[in-house]
Motif scaffolding. Sequence first.
Motif, PDB file in Angstrom:
ATOM      1  N   ALA A   1      72.787  49.094  29.669  1.00 17.06           N
ATOM      2  CA  ALA A   1      73.953  49.358  28.826  1.00 17.06           C
ATOM      3  C   ALA A   1      75.191  48.659  29.365  1.00 17.06           C
ATOM      4  O   ALA A   1      76.071  48.244  28.605  1.00 17.06           O
ATOM      5  CB  ALA A   1      74.191  50.863  28.732  1.00 17.06           C
ATOM      6  N   TRP A   2      75.270  48.513  30.682  1.00  8.81           N
ATOM      7  CA  TRP A   2      76.409  47.852  31.326  1.00  8.81           C
ATOM      8  C   TRP A   2      76.526  46.416  30.833  1.00  8.81           C
ATOM      9  O   TRP A   2      77.585  45.969  30.392  1.00  8.81           O
ATOM     10  CB  TRP A   2      76.190  47.889  32.839  1.00  8.81           C
ATOM     11  N   SER A   3      75.406  45.670  30.922  1.00 13.65           N
ATOM     12  CA  SER A   3      75.416  44.265  30.491  1.00 13.65           C
ATOM     13  C   SER A   3      75.625  44.140  28.990  1.00 13.65           C
ATOM     14  O   SER A   3      76.321  43.232  28.520  1.00 13.65           O
ATOM     15  CB  SER A   3      74.105  43.581  30.906  1.00 13.65           C
ATOM     16  N   GLN A   4      75.010  45.059  28.237  1.00 15.73           N
ATOM     17  CA  GLN A   4      75.120  44.990  26.781  1.00 15.73           C
ATOM     18  C   GLN A   4      76.549  45.237  26.325  1.00 15.73           C
ATOM     19  O   GLN A   4      77.014  44.631  25.351  1.00 15.73           O
ATOM     20  CB  GLN A   4      74.186  46.015  26.141  1.00 15.73           C
ATOM     21  N   ARG A   5      77.252  46.108  27.033  1.00 16.23           N
ATOM     22  CA  ARG A   5      78.636  46.406  26.666  1.00 16.23           C
ATOM     23  C   ARG A   5      79.501  45.153  26.758  1.00 16.23           C
ATOM     24  O   ARG A   5      80.321  44.888  25.872  1.00 16.23           O
ATOM     25  CB  ARG A   5      79.189  47.498  27.582  1.00 16.23           C
ATOM     26  N   PHE A   6      79.322  44.367  27.820  1.00 12.78           N
ATOM     27  CA  PHE A   6      80.109  43.146  27.953  1.00 12.78           C
ATOM     28  C   PHE A   6      79.703  42.123  26.894  1.00 12.78           C
ATOM     29  O   PHE A   6      80.561  41.464  26.297  1.00 12.78           O
ATOM     30  CB  PHE A   6      79.924  42.542  29.350  1.00 12.78           C
ATOM     31  N   ALA A   7      78.396  41.983  26.659  1.00 13.37           N
ATOM     32  CA  ALA A   7      77.929  41.038  25.639  1.00 13.37           C
ATOM     33  C   ALA A   7      78.481  41.400  24.266  1.00 13.37           C
ATOM     34  O   ALA A   7      78.874  40.517  23.489  1.00 13.37           O
ATOM     35  CB  ALA A   7      76.401  41.016  25.612  1.00 13.37           C
ATOM     36  N   ASP A   8      78.530  42.692  23.958  1.00 10.06           N
ATOM     37  CA  ASP A   8      79.074  43.133  22.668  1.00 10.06           C
ATOM     38  C   ASP A   8      80.569  42.816  22.580  1.00 10.06           C
ATOM     39  O   ASP A   8      81.067  42.449  21.500  1.00 10.06           O
ATOM     40  CB  ASP A   8      78.858  44.634  22.494  1.00 10.06           C
ATOM     41  N   HIS A   9      81.277  42.965  23.686  1.00 11.35           N
ATOM     42  CA  HIS A   9      82.718  42.683  23.694  1.00 11.35           C
ATOM     43  C   HIS A   9      82.974  41.200  23.431  1.00 11.35           C
ATOM     44  O   HIS A   9      83.854  40.842  22.638  1.00 11.35           O
ATOM     45  CB  HIS A   9      83.303  43.099  25.039  1.00 11.35           C
ATOM     46  N   VAL A  10      82.208  40.327  24.084  1.00  9.20           N
ATOM     47  CA  VAL A  10      82.363  38.890  23.869  1.00  9.20           C
ATOM     48  C   VAL A  10      82.009  38.519  22.434  1.00  9.20           C
ATOM     49  O   VAL A  10      82.711  37.725  21.790  1.00  9.20           O
ATOM     50  CB  VAL A  10      81.483  38.098  24.869  1.00  9.20           C
ATOM     51  N   ALA A  11      80.935  39.096  21.921  1.00 11.79           N
ATOM     52  CA  ALA A  11      80.545  38.825  20.529  1.00 11.79           C
ATOM     53  C   ALA A  11      81.636  39.248  19.557  1.00 11.79           C
ATOM     54  O   ALA A  11      81.894  38.559  18.554  1.00 11.79           O
ATOM     55  CB  ALA A  11      79.235  39.536  20.208  1.00 11.79           C
ATOM     56  N   LEU A  12      82.280  40.375  19.841  1.00  6.03           N
ATOM     57  CA  LEU A  12      83.380  40.834  18.998  1.00  6.03           C
ATOM     58  C   LEU A  12      84.539  39.843  19.028  1.00  6.03           C
ATOM     59  O   LEU A  12      85.109  39.490  17.981  1.00  6.03           O
ATOM     60  CB  LEU A  12      83.850  42.205  19.460  1.00  6.03           C
ATOM     61  N   LEU A  13      84.905  39.364  20.216  1.00  2.66           N
ATOM     62  CA  LEU A  13      85.999  38.401  20.331  1.00  2.66           C
ATOM     63  C   LEU A  13      85.673  37.113  19.582  1.00  2.66           C
ATOM     64  O   LEU A  13      86.532  36.527  18.921  1.00  2.66           O
ATOM     65  CB  LEU A  13      86.284  38.103  21.800  1.00  2.66           C
ATOM     66  N   GLU A  14      84.428  36.671  19.699  1.00  2.00           N
ATOM     67  CA  GLU A  14      84.012  35.462  18.977  1.00  2.00           C
ATOM     68  C   GLU A  14      84.123  35.656  17.468  1.00  2.00           C
ATOM     69  O   GLU A  14      84.589  34.771  16.748  1.00  2.00           O
ATOM     70  CB  GLU A  14      82.584  35.089  19.370  1.00  2.00           C
ATOM     71  N   ALA A  15      83.702  36.820  16.997  1.00  4.05           N
ATOM     72  CA  ALA A  15      83.772  37.098  15.560  1.00  4.05           C
ATOM     73  C   ALA A  15      85.217  37.168  15.082  1.00  4.05           C
ATOM     74  O   ALA A  15      85.550  36.669  14.003  1.00  4.05           O
ATOM     75  CB  ALA A  15      83.042  38.414  15.253  1.00  4.05           C
ATOM     76  N   ILE A  16      86.088  37.780  15.887  1.00  3.19           N
ATOM     77  CA  ILE A  16      87.502  37.873  15.524  1.00  3.19           C
ATOM     78  C   ILE A  16      88.128  36.487  15.466  1.00  3.19           C
ATOM     79  O   ILE A  16      88.884  36.163  14.546  1.00  3.19           O
ATOM     80  CB  ILE A  16      88.246  38.774  16.532  1.00  3.19           C
ATOM     81  N   CYS A  17      87.808  35.641  16.444  1.00  2.00           N
ATOM     82  CA  CYS A  17      88.360  34.280  16.451  1.00  2.00           C
ATOM     83  C   CYS A  17      87.846  33.475  15.269  1.00  2.00           C
ATOM     84  O   CYS A  17      88.602  32.709  14.655  1.00  2.00           O
ATOM     85  CB  CYS A  17      87.994  33.587  17.762  1.00  2.00           C
TER      86      CYS A  17
ATOM     87  N   ALA B   1      71.682  53.195  39.854  1.00  3.66           N
ATOM     88  CA  ALA B   1      70.242  53.001  40.007  1.00  3.66           C
ATOM     89  C   ALA B   1      69.497  53.138  38.693  1.00  3.66           C
ATOM     90  O   ALA B   1      68.409  52.578  38.530  1.00  3.66           O
ATOM     91  CB  ALA B   1      69.692  53.998  41.029  1.00  3.66           C
ATOM     92  N   ALA B   2      70.058  53.852  37.741  1.00  7.11           N
ATOM     93  CA  ALA B   2      69.346  54.123  36.486  1.00  7.11           C
ATOM     94  C   ALA B   2      69.206  52.854  35.649  1.00  7.11           C
ATOM     95  O   ALA B   2      70.204  52.200  35.334  1.00  7.11           O
ATOM     96  CB  ALA B   2      70.082  55.195  35.686  1.00  7.11           C
ATOM     97  N   PRO B   3      67.977  52.459  35.257  1.00  7.08           N
ATOM     98  CA  PRO B   3      67.777  51.254  34.432  1.00  7.08           C
ATOM     99  C   PRO B   3      68.548  51.311  33.115  1.00  7.08           C
ATOM    100  O   PRO B   3      69.057  50.296  32.640  1.00  7.08           O
ATOM    101  CB  PRO B   3      66.261  51.241  34.194  1.00  7.08           C
ATOM    102  N   ARG B   4      68.625  52.505  32.537  1.00  3.55           N
ATOM    103  CA  ARG B   4      69.325  52.624  31.256  1.00  3.55           C
ATOM    104  C   ARG B   4      70.808  52.290  31.416  1.00  3.55           C
ATOM    105  O   ARG B   4      71.393  51.614  30.575  1.00  3.55           O
ATOM    106  CB  ARG B   4      69.149  54.036  30.720  1.00  3.55           C
ATOM    107  N   LEU B   5      71.400  52.760  32.502  1.00  2.00           N
ATOM    108  CA  LEU B   5      72.809  52.447  32.763  1.00  2.00           C
ATOM    109  C   LEU B   5      73.003  50.955  32.984  1.00  2.00           C
ATOM    110  O   LEU B   5      73.957  50.358  32.477  1.00  2.00           O
ATOM    111  CB  LEU B   5      73.304  53.237  33.973  1.00  2.00           C
ATOM    112  N   ARG B   6      72.102  50.334  33.734  1.00  2.00           N
ATOM    113  CA  ARG B   6      72.246  48.908  34.045  1.00  2.00           C
ATOM    114  C   ARG B   6      72.136  48.056  32.780  1.00  2.00           C
ATOM    115  O   ARG B   6      72.865  47.089  32.598  1.00  2.00           O
ATOM    116  CB  ARG B   6      71.195  48.497  35.072  1.00  2.00           C
TER     117      ARG B   6
END
Length: 301
Positions: free
Chosen positions: A252-268, A245-250
Motif C-alpha cells: 500500500a505504501w508504494s501504491q499510494r505514491f504511484a497513485d499520487h503521481v498518476a493523479l498529478l499526471e492526469a491533472i497536468c 514488516a507487514a506485506p500489505r502495508l509495504r
Amino acid sequence: PVSVSQAGLIRLSGPARAVALDVLRVNSLQTGAYVSHFRGRGMEFDESRVYQPGDDPRNMDWRVTARSGQPHVKLFREERERPVWLLVDRGTSMRFGTRVAFKSVIVARAAALLAWAAADQGDRVGGLVFDETRSYQRQPAVGNRGVLPLLKALSQDPLPGSDTGYRSLSLAAQFLLGSVRPGSLVILLSDFTGLDADSSDWLIQLTRGNEVVMIHTYDPLETAAPPAGRYPVTDGVRRAVLDCAAPRLRSAWSQRFADHVALLEAICLRHRAHLIGLRTDQPVGESLSAGLQPRQGRGGI
C-alpha cells in the motif's frame, strides 16, 4: 540540511546558467507525464507593412488591406521581460526529509536556480512563498530587484511578510490568481500533498494565457517503505512506532505514491500544465536541466 542561507542561494547564480527556461519542450521525469510545446514569451503587435512573397498569410492585416487596397501583414516583436512567478510551498509536509535535505530546502534551491535563470534571460522575477501561518509575496521585477528579496524570504524562518498563511497549495494559488497577468510563466514547487482532481479547478484560470510548470518534490521514503522493521517516528509532539514488516502495508505504501503521481499526471494533462519530478537525493540543478531538456526521439522530439 533543514534550512538554507541567503548566501548559499545567491551562490547558485553560477550553476543557474545551465538551466534553460526558453526551450521548446518540457520533459517530465515521470513516465507518462504530459509534454507539450512550451509557449514561452508572448508576441506584441509592432506595425503593418506591405505583403512580400514568403510572408505568412496567417499574419494578414485585413483591416489595413481593405483600407489601402494593398495586401498588408502584421509584424510582431517578442515581448520582453516576461513575468515569472515562483509559488513555493513551505508547509508542514515540506519540512520532511530522509536523504540529503528537507523537501523545503530542495524547493528553495530549485526556486533560486529558476529565479537566476529567468533573470539571466531578461525576465521579471517574483513569487509567493507560504506556509500554514505566514506568506510573502513579491511582484515580478527585473534582475536583482526581483531575485534577491525572494531569496531572502526563502532563507528566513519564520517567513517575513503577511501573517496570512495557506493550509494548502490550492488556497495559495487561488490567491495568486489576482496578481498573475496573461503571458506569465508560473512555476509551482511543492509535494502537492492534499491536491486532488476536485481541488485543482484554479489551474483552469492559471493556465489560461499562461505557461504553468508543476515541480513535484518528493523524498525517496515516499516512493517505497523502508526495510522491514519497527521504526520510532515523531511529528515533534507525538511519538509512535511504525511497523513496516507487514506485506500489505509495504504494498500500500508504494501504491499510494504511484497513485499520487498518476493523479498529478492526469491533472497536468487535463489543464495543459507541465510536470517535472524533483527527488531530494538527486542533484537539483541536474534534475531541473533534465526536466527542461527537449525530448529526444523520432523527428528530433
